[in-house]
Design an enzyme around this catalytic site. Sequence first.
Site, mmCIF file in Angstrom:
data_model
loop_
_atom_site.group_PDB
_atom_site.id
_atom_site.type_symbol
_atom_site.label_atom_id
_atom_site.label_comp_id
_atom_site.label_asym_id
_atom_site.label_seq_id
_atom_site.Cartn_x
_atom_site.Cartn_y
_atom_site.Cartn_z
ATOM 1 N N TYR A 106 -0.578 -33.083 80.792
ATOM 2 C CA TYR A 106 -0.575 -34.128 79.981
ATOM 3 C C TYR A 106 0.019 -34.112 78.645
ATOM 4 O O TYR A 106 0.684 -35.002 78.161
ATOM 5 C CB TYR A 106 -2.118 -34.775 79.745
ATOM 6 C CG TYR A 106 -2.489 -35.986 79.119
ATOM 7 C CD1 TYR A 106 -2.078 -37.158 79.403
ATOM 8 C CD2 TYR A 106 -3.154 -35.731 77.811
ATOM 9 C CE1 TYR A 106 -2.416 -38.416 78.681
ATOM 10 C CE2 TYR A 106 -3.250 -36.818 76.940
ATOM 11 C CZ TYR A 106 -2.925 -38.227 77.419
ATOM 12 O OH TYR A 106 -3.216 -39.308 76.718
ATOM 13 N N SER A 127 0.056 -39.737 72.161
ATOM 14 C CA SER A 127 -1.355 -38.910 71.974
ATOM 15 C C SER A 127 -1.239 -37.809 71.085
ATOM 16 O O SER A 127 -0.234 -37.316 70.931
ATOM 17 C CB SER A 127 -2.036 -38.345 73.254
ATOM 18 O OG SER A 127 -3.022 -37.635 73.023
HETATM 19 N N1 LIG Z 1 -8.472 -42.885 75.512
HETATM 20 C C1 LIG Z 1 -8.304 -41.888 74.831
HETATM 21 O O1 LIG Z 1 -8.907 -41.001 74.286
HETATM 22 C C2 LIG Z 1 -6.538 -41.605 74.564
HETATM 23 C C3 LIG Z 1 -6.202 -40.758 73.816
HETATM 24 C C4 LIG Z 1 -4.819 -40.602 73.535
HETATM 25 C C5 LIG Z 1 -4.067 -41.354 74.085
HETATM 26 N N2 LIG Z 1 -4.330 -42.202 74.997
HETATM 27 C C6 LIG Z 1 -3.158 -43.035 75.690
HETATM 28 O O2 LIG Z 1 -3.499 -44.481 75.720
HETATM 29 C C7 LIG Z 1 -2.860 -45.133 76.786
HETATM 30 C C8 LIG Z 1 -3.943 -45.985 77.368
HETATM 31 O O3 LIG Z 1 -5.132 -45.403 77.722
HETATM 32 P P1 LIG Z 1 -6.383 -45.980 77.791
HETATM 33 O O4 LIG Z 1 -7.482 -44.929 76.865
HETATM 34 O O5 LIG Z 1 -6.497 -47.195 77.301
HETATM 35 O O6 LIG Z 1 -6.997 -45.776 79.231
HETATM 36 P P2 LIG Z 1 -7.630 -46.659 80.433
HETATM 37 O O7 LIG Z 1 -7.591 -45.773 81.659
HETATM 38 O O8 LIG Z 1 -8.692 -47.643 79.916
HETATM 39 O O9 LIG Z 1 -6.188 -47.667 80.564
HETATM 40 C C9 LIG Z 1 -5.105 -47.180 81.151
HETATM 41 C C10 LIG Z 1 -4.136 -48.291 81.474
HETATM 42 O O10 LIG Z 1 -2.964 -47.623 82.299
HETATM 43 C C11 LIG Z 1 -2.768 -48.279 83.499
HETATM 44 N N3 LIG Z 1 -2.362 -47.431 84.329
HETATM 45 C C12 LIG Z 1 -2.777 -46.153 84.776
HETATM 46 N N4 LIG Z 1 -1.908 -45.622 85.684
HETATM 47 C C13 LIG Z 1 -0.874 -46.758 85.958
HETATM 48 C C14 LIG Z 1 -0.068 -46.496 87.044
HETATM 49 N N5 LIG Z 1 0.109 -45.481 88.074
HETATM 50 N N6 LIG Z 1 0.659 -47.843 87.082
HETATM 51 C C15 LIG Z 1 0.326 -48.843 86.411
HETATM 52 N N7 LIG Z 1 -0.653 -48.861 85.271
HETATM 53 C C16 LIG Z 1 -1.136 -47.797 85.206
HETATM 54 C C17 LIG Z 1 -4.238 -48.611 84.035
HETATM 55 O O11 LIG Z 1 -4.187 -49.649 85.025
HETATM 56 C C18 LIG Z 1 -4.819 -49.315 82.460
HETATM 57 O O12 LIG Z 1 -4.427 -50.475 82.429
HETATM 58 C C19 LIG Z 1 -2.398 -44.062 77.563
HETATM 59 O O13 LIG Z 1 -1.247 -43.628 77.480
HETATM 60 C C20 LIG Z 1 -3.239 -42.770 77.184
HETATM 61 O O14 LIG Z 1 -2.466 -41.640 77.314
HETATM 62 C C21 LIG Z 1 -5.639 -42.590 75.345
#
Ligand SMILES: NC(=O)c1ccc[n+]([C@@H]2O[C@H](COP(=O)([O-])OP(=O)(O)OC[C@H]3O[C@@H](n4cnc5c(N)ncnc54)[C@H](O)[C@@H]3O)[C@@H](O)[C@H]2O)c1
Length: 270
Positions: free
Chosen positions: A158, A145
């Site tokens: 985070y 991120s």
């Molecule tokens: N959405 C944003 O703005 C954003 C920005 C920067 C980075 N990210 C990163 O992108 C990645 C995906 O996030 P997203 O936005 O798609 O979120 P999301 O909540 O839509 O998806 C998260 C995924 O991670 C899985 N997950 C979470 N905790 C878990 C656990 N304890 N065990 C197994 N699986 C688990 C969930 O089941 C889900 O499939 C993350 O690493 C997040 O830090 C997201």
Amino acid sequence: MINLTGKVALITGSSDGIGAATAILFSSLGAKVAIVGRTQSKLDKVSSECQSKSPNGLKPIVIQADFEKDEDVKRTFDETIKAYNQLDILVNNAGVACQKRFAEEGDLEDYDRVMQVNVRSVILLTKLAKDHLARAKGSIVNVSSIAGIRMSGTFWSYCMTKAALDMFTKSMASLLSPEIRVNSVNPGPVRTNFLNQIENPNSLWDLMATTMPLQRVGVPDDIAQLIAFLASDAAKNITGSIVVSDSGSLVADPHKTLASVVFTDENKQG
Ligand SMILES: NC(=O)c1ccc[n+]([C@@H]2O[C@H](COP(=O)([O-])OP(=O)(O)OC[C@H]3O[C@@H](n4cnc5c(N)ncnc54)[C@H](O)[C@@H]3O)[C@@H](O)[C@H]2O)c1
């Protein structure tokens, strides 16, 4: 053109958001995919979409797992190898945000939980996968991120996890070369369920878009496309890179944002 035909990819956190978009894109590019998440019903939905997009109608293997537990991380790897006996691409995408402010009760427990999912599970899975990936001359993409590069509000723990993940990416790129390439994708805001713990997340995404140089926030497919590029042979000269996709967030000029609020058309005329 990116072609992943015959490649086996394990994509964590693929029941939703960025991970789900990546699994669907990889399937459409011909990969054999293992999807992992916590919620079976969501995994089943993503699995059907993957199968419908796959040129050969391939159905992914589906693993329900909680990465707060080491044994679930190990089982994820074992089930992937049992099904495919091969691993070319590991996408470490599963991640959680923290909920506790600094010095709020329970903040250390929250820190441990976020570290476990965002960092420890990645280290463990990388250790387990490295021999198979080396045999395949494969690649790892870690989903980090911009929070690992720039602090972000009250999300202190985070931010720490993602900064740690970036250094892990660089360390592994060096240690596991030349067999395995290791890179990181660092999104800015991406419209997913990630911020669902916050009240009214949709209006927050809309507000954020107005502060971005590109006047938008990302969508999961923006990030999936970048992951696919880095995982593929098209990126054969790239390892140890921290690749940002953030609607320009890191180059947003606070003075310009402030000026757009202060100098509205109305008070410019005045
Ligand atoms: N959405 C944003 O703005 C954003 C920005 C920067 C980075 N990210 C990163 O992108 C990645 C995906 O996030 P997203 O936005 O798609 O979120 P999301 O909540 O839509 O998806 C998260 C995924 O991670 C899985 N997950 C979470 N905790 C878990 C656990 N304890 N065990 C197994 N699986 C688990 C969930 O089941 C889900 O499939 C993350 O690493 C997040 O830090 C997201």
